[in-house]
Design a protein around this motif. Structure first.
Motif, short mmCIF file in Angstrom:
data_model
loop_
_atom_site.label_atom_id
_atom_site.label_comp_id
_atom_site.label_asym_id
_atom_site.label_seq_id
_atom_site.Cartn_x
_atom_site.Cartn_y
_atom_site.Cartn_z
N LYS A 88 0.82 -1.21 0.00
CA LYS A 88 0.00 0.00 0.00
C LYS A 88 0.86 1.27 0.00
O LYS A 88 0.47 2.30 -0.56
CB LYS A 88 -0.93 0.01 1.21
CG LYS A 88 -1.90 -1.17 1.27
CD LYS A 88 -2.85 -1.17 0.10
CE LYS A 88 -3.88 -2.30 0.21
NZ LYS A 88 -4.77 -2.36 -0.97
N LYS A 89 2.03 1.19 0.64
CA LYS A 89 2.90 2.35 0.67
C LYS A 89 3.36 2.72 -0.73
O LYS A 89 3.34 3.89 -1.12
CB LYS A 89 4.12 2.09 1.57
CG LYS A 89 5.07 3.28 1.65
CD LYS A 89 6.27 2.98 2.55
CE LYS A 89 7.23 4.17 2.57
NZ LYS A 89 8.43 3.87 3.41
N THR A 91 1.82 2.00 -3.51
CA THR A 91 0.66 2.53 -4.23
C THR A 91 0.42 3.99 -3.87
O THR A 91 0.20 4.83 -4.76
CB THR A 91 -0.60 1.70 -3.90
OG1 THR A 91 -0.39 0.34 -4.28
CG2 THR A 91 -1.81 2.24 -4.66
N GLN A 92 0.49 4.31 -2.60
CA GLN A 92 0.28 5.70 -2.17
C GLN A 92 1.34 6.63 -2.75
O GLN A 92 1.05 7.75 -3.18
CB GLN A 92 0.31 5.77 -0.65
CG GLN A 92 -0.91 5.11 0.01
CD GLN A 92 -0.72 4.90 1.52
OE1 GLN A 92 0.31 5.25 2.09
NE2 GLN A 92 -1.72 4.30 2.15
N GLN A 93 2.58 6.16 -2.80
CA GLN A 93 3.65 6.98 -3.36
C GLN A 93 3.47 7.18 -4.86
O GLN A 93 3.76 8.26 -5.39
CB GLN A 93 5.00 6.33 -3.06
CG GLN A 93 5.38 6.38 -1.59
CD GLN A 93 6.64 5.58 -1.29
OE1 GLN A 93 6.81 4.46 -1.78
NE2 GLN A 93 7.51 6.14 -0.47
N ALA A 96 0.75 9.68 -5.33
CA ALA A 96 1.27 11.02 -5.05
C ALA A 96 2.11 11.54 -6.22
O ALA A 96 2.11 12.75 -6.51
CB ALA A 96 2.10 10.99 -3.77
N THR A 131 -7.68 2.49 -6.93
CA THR A 131 -8.18 3.50 -5.98
C THR A 131 -9.67 3.79 -6.14
O THR A 131 -10.28 4.37 -5.24
CB THR A 131 -7.43 4.82 -6.16
OG1 THR A 131 -7.80 5.42 -7.43
CG2 THR A 131 -5.92 4.63 -6.09
#
Length: 378
Positions: A88-89, A91-93, A96, A131
């Motif tokens: 998930k990290k 994916t979030q990066q 962003a 997302t």
């Protein structure tokens, strides 16, 4: 009623991944990796490297005018790797990284008037599937739809109209690179929306390229007027076919023809694989240097074929394993792979291909590493 059915179908496809990969089997050759060589470990290194790297410009100094296709391909690979590993990290990066393109830096978004720019749509489609943010779906569809729309813009030629009138995309140019650029975004459009029109049209396009460019030995000329089996060019075709086939519905009438072209190519690639598992800049030239981007692409095509049951596991599984273990030896301490052929236009000159620069860290080579890691883990 039709609209509700379409929405339901899209939801089912998104949940299932719209690919046959959900039932992909476990392969003995893809287990028990030596220390430091496991797909998850390698993928983590390459994805982290990409996330930390500013937008690149084909190894030229300064930022790009728009997002380049090698960055698109690496971004897509990083996203699918993040999904395959549940990271998930990452994916979030990666989300962003994209967010400024929807606002203050929207000028970096390419205009979808060429295959190299239109492939960008594969990234927002993947972001949407992970997302469910409708902004990504809208942007992805803009790119996929423009590919099949009427010719428009400064790149339009007489050939654009000729191809469009034949039911093909007006962006057709008969370079083998196209058969990843087109099939990637259109397969993603199908996965994201459930609308078969996208992938059915891509299959029509693929058959046209197969009939036009595949030679009797199963390999592909770079273009009709360039009779050389350039490694990365053929790599785009190999990955393009496998990417298309893993989502192409079983009842698509073009599926048998594409599968036949794919298997024919894979059999010949097996013959030209070097003893250490690599492939060469010119596939059939034993004096040619070993090249990492094409090796990554062919390895991905082998892995996908074995896991989907299209290729003989006992033959192609060990070949893919050998290729992966050889390929990752080219990765340096910074997470950059060496031996990558620089960006290459077509040219009817054998020496031109041999003289291409060998780059370290070029995204043409980073992307296939992530594709392979994802395919091994999917």
């Amino acid at each position: 009623m039709k609209r509700n059915l379409a929405l339901f179908t899209a939801l089912v496809l998104v949940i299932s991944g719209t690919t046959n990969a959900q039932s992909a089997k476990t392969v003995s050759a893809f287990k028990n990796w030596p220390a430091g060589s496991a797909p998850k470990q390698i993928g983590n290194r390459i994805a982290s490297r990409f996330i930390a790297t500013p937008h690149t410009n084909f190894n030229r100094p300064g930022p790009p005018r728009v997002i380049t296709y090698p960055e698109t391909c690496t971004w897509y690979g990083a996203l699918t790797f993040a999904k395959a590993t549940g990271n998930k990290k990452f994916t979030q990066q990666l989300v962003a990284r994209f967010e400024p393109l929807l606002g203050s830096r929207d000028t970096l978004v390419p205009i979808p008037d060429h295959v190299d720019y239109t492939v960008f749509g594969s990234v927002p489609f993947e972001l949407y599937m992970q997302t469910k943010d409708a902004r990504y779906l809208k942007l992805g569809k803009h790119f996929a739809d423009k590919q099949w729309g009427p010719p428009e813009g400064k790149r339009v030629t007489a050939e654009s109209h000729r191809f469009y009138n034949k039911g093909l995309t007006w962006q057709t140019r008969l370079w083998i690179d196209d058969m990843f650029m087109i099939t990637a975004v259109q397969s993603q459009a199908y996965r994201a929306t459930g609308d078969r029109t996208y992938i059915d049209k891509a299959a029509d396009e693929m058959v046209f390229y197969l009939d036009s460019l595949q030679q009797s030995n199963g390999l592909f000329y770079h273009a009709p007027d360039v009779p050389y089996f350039w490694g990365r060019g053929d790599g785009w075709m190999a990955v393009g076919m496998s990417e298309l086939l893993r989502s192409l519905p079983k009842d698509n009438p073009n599926r048998p023809r594409i599968m036949q072209g794919y298997k024919k190519m894979m059999a010949t690639l097996l013959k030209y694989q070097a003893e250490d598992g690599m492939w060469r800049q010119l596939i059939d030239d034993p004096a040619s240097w070993k090249e990492t981007s094409c090796t990554g692409m062919f390895t991905c095509a082998f892995i996908t074929g074995v896991k989907e049951g299209w290729l003989d596991e006992k033959v192609y599984g060990p070949a893919a394993r050998k290729a992966w273990l050889s390929l990752i030896r080219y990765i340096n301490a910074d997470g950059d792979i060496s031996g990558v052929c620089e960006g290459t236009n077509k040219k009817n000159d054998h020496q031109y291909y041999l003289d291409r620069k060998r780059i370290t860290g070029d995204l043409h080579g980073q992307a296939p590493l992530l594709w392979c890691a994802t395919a091994l883990l999917r």
